[in-house]
Design an enzyme around this catalytic site. Structure first.
Site, PDB file in Angstrom:
ATOM      1  N   LYS A 217       0.848  -1.106  -0.057  1.00 29.46           N
ATOM      2  CA  LYS A 217      -0.049  -0.104  -0.025  1.00 29.46           C
ATOM      3  C   LYS A 217       0.964   1.224  -0.042  1.00 29.46           C
ATOM      4  CE  LYS A 217      -1.645  -1.710   3.697  1.00 29.46           C
ATOM      5  NZ  LYS A 217      -2.712  -1.798   4.916  1.00 29.46           N
TER       6      LYS A 217
ATOM      7  N   THR B 128      -7.719   9.393   7.607  1.00 32.35           N
ATOM      8  CA  THR B 128      -7.248   8.437   7.056  1.00 32.35           C
ATOM      9  C   THR B 128      -7.098   7.254   7.966  1.00 32.35           C
ATOM     10  OG1 THR B 128      -4.895   9.282   7.319  1.00 32.35           O
ATOM     11  CG2 THR B 128      -5.876   9.645   5.317  1.00 32.35           C
TER      12      THR B 128
ATOM     13  N   GLY C 249      -7.476   4.098  10.006  1.00 32.72           N
ATOM     14  CA  GLY C 249      -8.293   2.762   9.756  1.00 32.72           C
ATOM     15  C   GLY C 249      -8.225   2.286   8.219  1.00 32.72           C
ATOM     16  N   THR C 250      -7.812   3.253   7.306  1.00 31.53           N
ATOM     17  CA  THR C 250      -7.737   2.912   6.002  1.00 31.53           C
ATOM     18  C   THR C 250      -7.326   1.548   5.570  1.00 31.53           C
ATOM     19  OG1 THR C 250      -5.693   4.082   5.429  1.00 31.53           O
ATOM     20  CG2 THR C 250      -7.764   5.306   4.871  1.00 31.53           C
ATOM     21  N   GLY C 251      -6.194   1.063   6.023  1.00 38.12           N
ATOM     22  CA  GLY C 251      -5.717  -0.042   5.771  1.00 38.12           C
ATOM     23  C   GLY C 251      -6.310  -1.241   6.443  1.00 38.12           C
ATOM     24  N   CYS C 252      -7.084  -1.190   7.551  1.00 46.79           N
ATOM     25  CA  CYS C 252      -7.957  -2.440   7.944  1.00 46.79           C
ATOM     26  C   CYS C 252      -9.116  -2.357   7.022  1.00 46.79           C
ATOM     27  CB  CYS C 252      -8.619  -1.867   9.478  1.00 46.79           C
ATOM     28  SG  CYS C 252      -7.354  -1.634  10.761  1.00 46.79           S
TER      29      CYS C 252
HETATM   30  N1  ATP Z   1      -5.159  10.139   1.026  1.00 46.20           N
HETATM   31  C1  ATP Z   1      -5.467   9.033   0.404  1.00 46.20           C
HETATM   32  N2  ATP Z   1      -6.123   9.022  -0.702  1.00 46.20           N
HETATM   33  C2  ATP Z   1      -6.411   7.863  -1.389  1.00 46.20           C
HETATM   34  N3  ATP Z   1      -6.278   6.861  -0.865  1.00 46.20           N
HETATM   35  C3  ATP Z   1      -5.535   6.508   0.277  1.00 46.20           C
HETATM   36  C4  ATP Z   1      -5.201   7.507   1.164  1.00 46.20           C
HETATM   37  N4  ATP Z   1      -4.316   7.112   2.218  1.00 46.20           N
HETATM   38  C5  ATP Z   1      -4.685   6.066   1.781  1.00 46.20           C
HETATM   39  N5  ATP Z   1      -5.189   5.463   0.931  1.00 46.20           N
HETATM   40  C6  ATP Z   1      -5.418   4.170   0.601  1.00 46.20           C
HETATM   41  O1  ATP Z   1      -5.830   3.379   1.518  1.00 46.20           O
HETATM   42  C7  ATP Z   1      -5.250   2.155   1.767  1.00 46.20           C
HETATM   43  C8  ATP Z   1      -4.367   2.051   2.820  1.00 46.20           C
HETATM   44  O2  ATP Z   1      -3.229   2.678   2.872  1.00 46.20           O
HETATM   45  P1  ATP Z   1      -2.153   3.098   3.903  1.00 46.20           P
HETATM   46  O3  ATP Z   1      -0.912   3.104   3.117  1.00 46.20           O
HETATM   47  O4  ATP Z   1      -2.230   4.490   4.581  1.00 46.20           O
HETATM   48  O5  ATP Z   1      -2.281   1.931   4.916  1.00 46.20           O
HETATM   49  P2  ATP Z   1      -2.251   1.947   6.320  1.00 46.20           P
HETATM   50  O6  ATP Z   1      -1.052   2.748   6.906  1.00 46.20           O
HETATM   51  O7  ATP Z   1      -2.118   0.540   6.629  1.00 46.20           O
HETATM   52  O8  ATP Z   1      -3.433   2.346   7.020  1.00 46.20           O
HETATM   53  P3  ATP Z   1      -4.186   2.788   8.485  1.00 46.20           P
HETATM   54  O9  ATP Z   1      -2.741   2.296   9.499  1.00 46.20           O
HETATM   55  O10 ATP Z   1      -4.357   4.203   8.663  1.00 46.20           O
HETATM   56  O11 ATP Z   1      -5.036   1.824   8.943  1.00 46.20           O
HETATM   57  C9  ATP Z   1      -4.343   1.912   0.460  1.00 46.20           C
HETATM   58  O12 ATP Z   1      -5.241   1.274  -0.531  1.00 46.20           O
HETATM   59  C10 ATP Z   1      -4.238   3.391  -0.062  1.00 46.20           C
HETATM   60  O13 ATP Z   1      -4.202   3.672  -1.469  1.00 46.20           O
HETATM   61  C1  HMH Z   2      -6.900  -2.268  16.650  1.00 46.04           C
HETATM   62  C2  HMH Z   2      -6.200  -1.618  15.450  1.00 46.04           C
HETATM   63  N1  HMH Z   2      -5.801  -2.098  14.482  1.00 46.04           N
HETATM   64  C3  HMH Z   2      -5.197  -1.572  13.461  1.00 46.04           C
HETATM   65  C4  HMH Z   2      -4.855  -0.158  13.523  1.00 46.04           C
HETATM   66  C5  HMH Z   2      -4.127   0.530  12.427  1.00 46.04           C
HETATM   67  O1  HMH Z   2      -4.987   1.324  11.936  1.00 46.04           O
HETATM   68  C6  HMH Z   2      -5.358   0.405  14.900  1.00 46.04           C
HETATM   69  N2  HMH Z   2      -4.967   1.729  15.064  1.00 46.04           N
HETATM   70  N3  HMH Z   2      -5.957  -0.361  15.687  1.00 46.04           N
END
Ligand code: ATP
Ligand code: HMH
Length: 304
Positions: A203, A245, A247-250
């Site tokens: 990501k 942003t 929880g985007t990854g989750c």
């Molecule tokens: N500002 C943004 N605009 C568009 N897409 C985004 C943006 N930020 C994240 N994404 C998308 O969201 C998803 C998660 O990306 P990211 O690399 O931020 O993961 P993460 O750090 O694991 O997230 P988190 O820890 O916030 O849950 C990816 O598919 C990414 O493309």
């Molecule tokens: C419980 C939990 N899982 C994943 C993340 C990453 O976003 C968070 N902040 N909290």
């Protein structure tokens, strides 16, 4: 592409930690499952006192109780997909690994049939699809996995069908410095995919290179296997300039697990998920939740 479940609404289980403000962890997963038409279930690994500004405290229930939760679900419900998020400690990782092994999970979507075709075309496997989000560091920068657990998590990777690390997590898994551009992400993903024989979704949300102001690039990297062409695919979407942003990854890994259970391959699921994420980030401005990194609006496409 084949449908992995006869159920019209697939059963999807999240194994993860909590976020009482509802933006990340299990709470985000359940919203994401629902937004993608899955029936969501959850097993809690860790109770996390956190909000949009950061993590305050983590409480870990005994692993015997974690196993009791897992067995309570799998003894009763046929699972179509599992999404694993925050695991926290080595003991928790071992407990989840033993339970996954007891399900007799066979991998999906990595070209195991060795037919020499594109790796991404193959989704057949047995048991539930397994997506692992190797949660180690929150958006706030707080560490969510203790150091002793890192090698246990690395030993877990081969069980997953797909792993979804962000930039710092991928660097930890690859034993390298964080990548600074998509090319660096691909080479670290290739090393991890080949070593652990797992599909990697790298990501790009955390990248800050020349094009990162305009686009977010996520890359699928398939493991090299005998008779199967190694493949990489890049997916671009517009970067949404917002603080929300958390929880985007989750949410992305939960959405991919749901679409895979509905018969998508990773490469057909990811564009759908990225379009959804774009609208969820845009619509997050309508929410008024907390003062730090706020949550996305999981139901943007439903509540128009
Ligand atoms: N500002 C943004 N605009 C568009 N897409 C985004 C943006 N930020 C994240 N994404 C998308 O969201 C998803 C998660 O990306 P990211 O690399 O931020 O993961 P993460 O750090 O694991 O997230 P988190 O820890 O916030 O849950 C990816 O598919 C990414 O493309
Ligand atoms: C419980 C939990 N899982 C994943 C993340 C990453 O976003 C968070 N902040 N909290």
């Amino acid at each position: 592409m084949s449908t992995t479940s006869p159920r019209s609404i697939p059963n999807i289980l999240s194994i993860a930690g909590t976020d009482p403000t509802g933006g990340a962890g299990i709470q985000a997963d359940l919203k994401s499952f629902a937004a993608h038409r899955g029936y969501g279930m959850c097993v809690v690994t860790a109770l996390v006192a956190q909000n949009t500004r950061g993590v305050r405290e983590i409480h870990l229930p005994p692993v015997s109780f974690l196993r009791a939760q897992l067995d309570a679900v799998s003894d009763d419900v046929a699972l179509d997909a599992i999404k694993i998020g925050m695991l926290g400690t080595e003991e928790i990782i071992t407990t989840v690994a033993e339970w996954v092994d007891s399900l007799g999970h066979g991998r999906h979507g990595d070209g195991e049939d060795g037919d020499g075709g594109d790796a991404q075309d193959d989704v057949d496997g047995s048991g539930p699809v397994l997506v692992l989000d190797p949660v180690m560091i929150a958006t706030s920068g707080d560490r969510l996995l203790d150091a002793a657990a890192e090698s246990a998590l690395i030993a877990f990777l081969h069980r997953a069908d797909l792993i979804t690390p962000n930039v710092p997590e991928l660097a930890l898994l690859a034993g390298a410095e964080p990548a600074s551009d998509p090319t660096g992400l691909i080479s670290q993903s290739r090393a991890v995919a080949d070593e652990h024989q797992v599909v990697v979704l790298a990501k790009g949300g955390h990248l800050d290179d020349a094009t990162a102001q305009e686009h977010v690039v996520d890359t699928l990297v398939y493991p090299q296997r005998a008779g199967v062409r190694p493949a990489e695919e890049q997916f671009l979407s517009p970067r949404i300039h917002t603080q929300n942003t958390h929880g985007t990854g989750c949410s992305v890994s939960a959405a991919l697990a749901t679409l895979a259970a509905r018969g998508h391959s990773w490469s057909t699921a990811l564009p759908v998920v990225k379009d959804w994420m774009t609208s969820a980030l845009q619509d997050s401005e309508r929410l008024d939740v907390g003062q730090g990194h706020g949550p996305i609006q999981h139901f943007a496409q439903l509540w128009d």
